[in-house]
Scaffold this active site. Sequence first.
Site, mmCIF file in Angstrom:
data_model
loop_
_atom_site.group_PDB
_atom_site.id
_atom_site.type_symbol
_atom_site.label_atom_id
_atom_site.label_comp_id
_atom_site.label_asym_id
_atom_site.label_seq_id
_atom_site.Cartn_x
_atom_site.Cartn_y
_atom_site.Cartn_z
ATOM 1 N N ASP A 35 0.807 -1.091 0.015
ATOM 2 C CA ASP A 35 -0.064 0.030 -0.022
ATOM 3 C C ASP A 35 1.046 1.078 -0.082
ATOM 4 O OD1 ASP A 35 -3.343 0.130 0.851
ATOM 5 O OD2 ASP A 35 -2.190 2.168 1.081
ATOM 6 N N SER A 109 -15.090 -2.346 -11.336
ATOM 7 C CA SER A 109 -16.038 -1.578 -10.689
ATOM 8 C C SER A 109 -17.389 -1.738 -11.388
ATOM 9 C CB SER A 109 -15.845 -0.187 -10.258
ATOM 10 O OG SER A 109 -16.987 0.577 -9.827
ATOM 11 N N ASN A 110 -18.483 -1.589 -10.917
ATOM 12 C CA ASN A 110 -19.811 -1.262 -11.490
ATOM 13 C C ASN A 110 -19.886 -0.096 -12.476
ATOM 14 O OD1 ASN A 110 -21.837 0.698 -10.330
ATOM 15 N ND2 ASN A 110 -20.594 -0.185 -8.803
ATOM 16 N N HIS A 111 -18.768 0.756 -12.121
ATOM 17 C CA HIS A 111 -19.016 2.101 -12.650
ATOM 18 C C HIS A 111 -18.162 2.098 -14.259
ATOM 19 C CE1 HIS A 111 -21.038 3.796 -9.581
ATOM 20 N NE2 HIS A 111 -20.207 3.440 -8.892
ATOM 21 N N TYR A 137 -12.958 7.552 -13.438
ATOM 22 C CA TYR A 137 -12.884 6.681 -12.451
ATOM 23 C C TYR A 137 -13.289 5.060 -13.310
ATOM 24 C CZ TYR A 137 -13.975 2.992 -8.724
ATOM 25 O OH TYR A 137 -14.119 1.875 -7.945
ATOM 26 N N SER A 166 -21.456 -2.294 -4.434
ATOM 27 C CA SER A 166 -21.356 -1.229 -3.089
ATOM 28 C C SER A 166 -20.868 -2.187 -1.989
ATOM 29 C CB SER A 166 -22.790 -0.634 -2.996
ATOM 30 O OG SER A 166 -23.361 0.112 -3.924
HETATM 31 C C1 15L Z 1 -17.246 1.993 -6.490
HETATM 32 O O1 15L Z 1 -16.717 1.760 -7.296
HETATM 33 C C2 15L Z 1 -16.657 2.861 -5.384
HETATM 34 O O2 15L Z 1 -15.255 2.445 -5.190
HETATM 35 C C3 15L Z 1 -17.524 2.744 -4.162
HETATM 36 O O3 15L Z 1 -17.063 3.975 -3.266
HETATM 37 C C4 15L Z 1 -18.976 2.950 -4.140
HETATM 38 O O4 15L Z 1 -19.251 4.270 -4.564
HETATM 39 C C5 15L Z 1 -19.570 1.806 -5.273
HETATM 40 O O5 15L Z 1 -18.584 1.851 -6.260
HETATM 41 C C6 15L Z 1 -21.155 1.991 -5.637
HETATM 42 O O6 15L Z 1 -21.182 2.028 -6.899
HETATM 43 O O7 15L Z 1 -21.817 1.949 -4.620
#
Ligand code: 15L
Length: 264
Positions: A35, A109-111, A137, A166
């Site tokens: 880290d 991530s879902n994003h 992101y 989440s």
């Molecule tokens: C993510 O990728 C974030 O890191 C986290 O903080 C949440 O915001 C999550 O997605 C989400 O979509 O709830």
Amino acid sequence: MNQPREVLLTGAAGRIGTCLRESLPAYGYRLRCFDRLPVPGEPDAIVADLQDAAALAAAMDGVDAVVHLAGIPGEAPFGDILAANIEGTYRLYDAARAAGVPRIVHASSNHAVGFTERPADGSTVRVDTPQRPDTYYGLSKCFGENLASLYADRHGIETVSLRIGSFAPRPRSVRMLGTWLSPADCTRLVHAALTGPVAGHTVAYGISANTRAWWDLTSARALGYRPLDDAELFAADLIAELGELTAEDPEFRYLGGRFTQARP
Ligand code: 15L
């Protein structure tokens, strides 16, 4: 695959890293923590940046697998995302290639698909939906998934990219009734991603067994993931407190929720 023993955990001081440090050793893993920040209770942790090639090479030495969590976990200026998430993930993969590490579990991530509209019929979204990032992101997570694909095809490194929903001790919003990943299920999911059958690069969503799930868990289940938690347990209280999502709410319309409105 045989269960890896020595596992490098990047982002070990973060929220998910902290959960995995506590839970993965019971599954038989020996964790090597990495880290940028000191890792509480881990005096042997490697405290370094992913840009530090020598530290990263030393961290990879003798490792059977990597769980890569390090990076900025939300929207930020592009330059910051570029350095930490995009270049950092490239450096991680190239160090793994040089060290001959066979498998990486990559925290996507879902994003990566956050600007995808939720299906009107309430069905779950599959992993083969086109990437549709909702932020820089999310874009960095798309890059990570594509980098993993390249390193699988070019160098034979297996990756499971986990599009995490989440992660939280308990759901805190109505959206999270669909997107929640409990800490215990997160550990089960990472264990499955470290041990399950993978051909090249695989994408899996990371959520619990939520009754109102937004994402399809078929590929996660194929790895051996068996989620046991369900956000529904919290639904009545959350809805009584916050009300149901309405169609105009960005948390309702898009998979990425409020991230679709985030500006760095
Ligand atoms: C993510 O990728 C974030 O890191 C986290 O903080 C949440 O915001 C999550 O997605 C989400 O979509 O709830």
